[in-house]
Design a protein around this motif. Structure first.
Motif, PDB file in Angstrom:
ATOM      1  N   VAL A  60       8.525   3.093   2.518  1.00 21.83           N
ATOM      2  CA  VAL A  60       7.451   4.089   2.562  1.00 21.83           C
ATOM      3  C   VAL A  60       6.216   3.615   1.802  1.00 21.83           C
ATOM      4  CG1 VAL A  60       6.790   6.415   1.802  1.00 21.83           C
ATOM      5  CG2 VAL A  60       8.907   6.069   3.083  1.00 21.83           C
ATOM      6  N   PRO A  61       6.349   3.047   0.591  1.00 23.40           N
ATOM      7  CA  PRO A  61       5.137   2.518  -0.069  1.00 23.40           C
ATOM      8  C   PRO A  61       4.419   1.451   0.764  1.00 23.40           C
ATOM      9  CG  PRO A  61       6.891   2.750  -1.667  1.00 23.40           C
ATOM     10  CD  PRO A  61       7.509   3.018  -0.330  1.00 23.40           C
ATOM     11  N   ALA A  62       5.184   0.576   1.431  1.00 17.65           N
ATOM     12  CA  ALA A  62       4.549  -0.458   2.254  1.00 17.65           C
ATOM     13  C   ALA A  62       3.826   0.157   3.440  1.00 17.65           C
ATOM     14  CB  ALA A  62       5.589  -1.467   2.732  1.00 17.65           C
ATOM     15  N   LEU A  63       4.465   1.125   4.103  1.00 20.69           N
ATOM     16  CA  LEU A  63       3.820   1.787   5.242  1.00 20.69           C
ATOM     17  C   LEU A  63       2.595   2.578   4.789  1.00 20.69           C
ATOM     18  CD1 LEU A  63       6.974   3.059   7.166  1.00 20.69           C
ATOM     19  CD2 LEU A  63       5.428   1.228   7.875  1.00 20.69           C
ATOM     20  N   THR A  64       2.684   3.199   3.638  1.00 15.25           N
ATOM     21  CA  THR A  64       1.552   3.956   3.109  1.00 15.25           C
ATOM     22  C   THR A  64       0.367   3.041   2.821  1.00 15.25           C
ATOM     23  OG1 THR A  64       3.057   5.579   2.133  1.00 15.25           O
ATOM     24  CG2 THR A  64       0.830   5.495   1.248  1.00 15.25           C
ATOM     25  N   ALA A  65       0.652   1.833   2.353  1.00 10.36           N
ATOM     26  CA  ALA A  65      -0.421   0.874   2.086  1.00 10.36           C
ATOM     27  C   ALA A  65      -1.036   0.347   3.374  1.00 10.36           C
ATOM     28  CB  ALA A  65       0.113  -0.282   1.246  1.00 10.36           C
ATOM     29  N   LEU A  66      -0.207   0.185   4.415  1.00  7.94           N
ATOM     30  CA  LEU A  66      -0.674  -0.432   5.658  1.00  7.94           C
ATOM     31  C   LEU A  66      -1.300   0.557   6.630  1.00  7.94           C
ATOM     32  CD1 LEU A  66      -0.835  -3.004   7.389  1.00  7.94           C
ATOM     33  CD2 LEU A  66       1.505  -2.510   8.179  1.00  7.94           C
ATOM     34  N   ALA A  67      -0.736   1.757   6.742  1.00 11.95           N
ATOM     35  CA  ALA A  67      -1.130   2.692   7.803  1.00 11.95           C
ATOM     36  C   ALA A  67      -2.622   3.007   7.835  1.00 11.95           C
ATOM     37  CB  ALA A  67      -0.317   3.981   7.688  1.00 11.95           C
ATOM     38  N   PRO A  68      -3.289   3.227   6.689  1.00  6.82           N
ATOM     39  CA  PRO A  68      -4.715   3.561   6.779  1.00  6.82           C
ATOM     40  C   PRO A  68      -5.598   2.414   7.263  1.00  6.82           C
ATOM     41  CG  PRO A  68      -3.772   4.258   4.669  1.00  6.82           C
ATOM     42  CD  PRO A  68      -2.779   3.348   5.312  1.00  6.82           C
ATOM     43  N   LYS A  69      -5.043   1.206   7.346  1.00  7.15           N
ATOM     44  CA  LYS A  69      -5.834   0.033   7.686  1.00  7.15           C
ATOM     45  C   LYS A  69      -5.674  -0.396   9.139  1.00  7.15           C
ATOM     46  CE  LYS A  69      -5.341  -1.400   2.897  1.00  7.15           C
ATOM     47  NZ  LYS A  69      -4.759  -2.352   1.944  1.00  7.15           N
TER      48      LYS A  69
END
Length: 281
Positions: A60-69
């Motif tokens: 989830v932290p990785a997806l949270t970092a990637l999703a807005p980009k």
């Protein structure tokens, strides 16, 4: 968003020209990219009891970092969408407000924006095979069923010889499925009886069309992910760059042989997602 970091020394080097093109396009045009991921074996480690499967703690932290980009992130799974959301911890996460989970190979859909699941009517064959399975599996030690609502899975991982049990059940389960208008989807020590007409490839192509994406990354680990690999190949042939990632395992070699990048299981996939996010800062 700042300019993407195109220096990729800490990113894995894709082994195919198409994969290298896909990675370059993703780094250059992240706002046009769809990131699509399987759940079990890709974001979540495989465990003996599917009910105990949970997303890797860094997923989830990785997806949270990637999703807005990127343009969009989707999880495409054979599980019911609501189960994947619960086991993944995807609901009400800041940064994942536009996450989509496509369950039952795309037949179901959960949108983080609404928190709601849309699903088709139940296929009557599912109830019929659910009723027939106890008799067919009687006496098979360690073989268990999983009721997925719109499908039923038969797991052999806990049998004394999981591969022998898997092989022995393929024909009788295939016959049972055909009698009731279903198909059998083989996986890692699991045979799933489900309605025809939808697979991860169909789901991925529809999602790419819906989002208007012009770059796609797909990561998976199992035989059910092969149609999504085929969809990426089709998209690449039509001019849409794509990157195929395999969450590596010794149980399934077909994806590893076709992948552009092989990650070391869910931990490796999550690390790749985080590294991509860092490069897009």
């Amino acid at each position: 968003m700042g300019s993407p970091d195109t220096h990729t020394t800490d990113l894995p080097e894709p082994v195919t020209p198409q994969g290298r093109d896909g990675l370059r396009a993703l780094l250059a045009r992240p706002g046009e990219a769809v990131i699509a991921l399987d759940f079990d074996g890709t974001l979540a480690p495989i465990v003996a009891d599917p009910e105990q499967a949970r997303a890797h703690p860094d997923a989830v932290p990785a997806l949270t970092a990637l999703a807005p980009k990127v343009a969009a992130v989707a999880v495409i799974t054979g599980r019911p969408a609501e189960v994947a959301v619960r086991h993944g911890g995807f609901a009400d996460v800041p940064g994942l407000e536009h996450l989509v989970v496509l369950g039952h190979y795309g037949a179901e859909r959960w949108d983080a924006a609404t928190g709601k699941v849309t699903a088709p009517d139940l296929h009557p064959g599912v109830a019929a095979v659910r009723a027939a399975l106890p008799g067919l599996l009687a006496g098979l030690e360690g073989v268990r069923t999983e009721d997925k609502g719109h499908a039923v899975a038969v797991h052999t991982r806990r049998a004394a010889d999981p591969q022998a049990a898997f092989d022995a059940l393929r024909t009788p389960l295939g016959d049972l499925a055909v009698r009731h208008g279903l198909i059998v989807e083989p996986g890692r020590m699991v045979l799933e009886l489900r309605p025809p007409g939808m697979d991860k490839g169909v789901a991925l192509e529809r999602f790419v069309r819906e989002t208007g994406a012009r770059v796609v990354l797909y990561a998976g680990d199992d035989l059910g992910d092969l149609p999504a690999y085929g969809a990426v190949d089709t998209l690449r042939a039509g001019g849409t760059p794509g990157l195929l990632v395999c969450s590596g395992s010794d149980e399934v070699t077909e994806l590893r042989e076709r992948a552009d990048v092989v990650a070391d299981g869910p931990e490796g996939v999550v690390a790749l997602l985080r590294t991509l996010a860092d490069h897009l800062s």
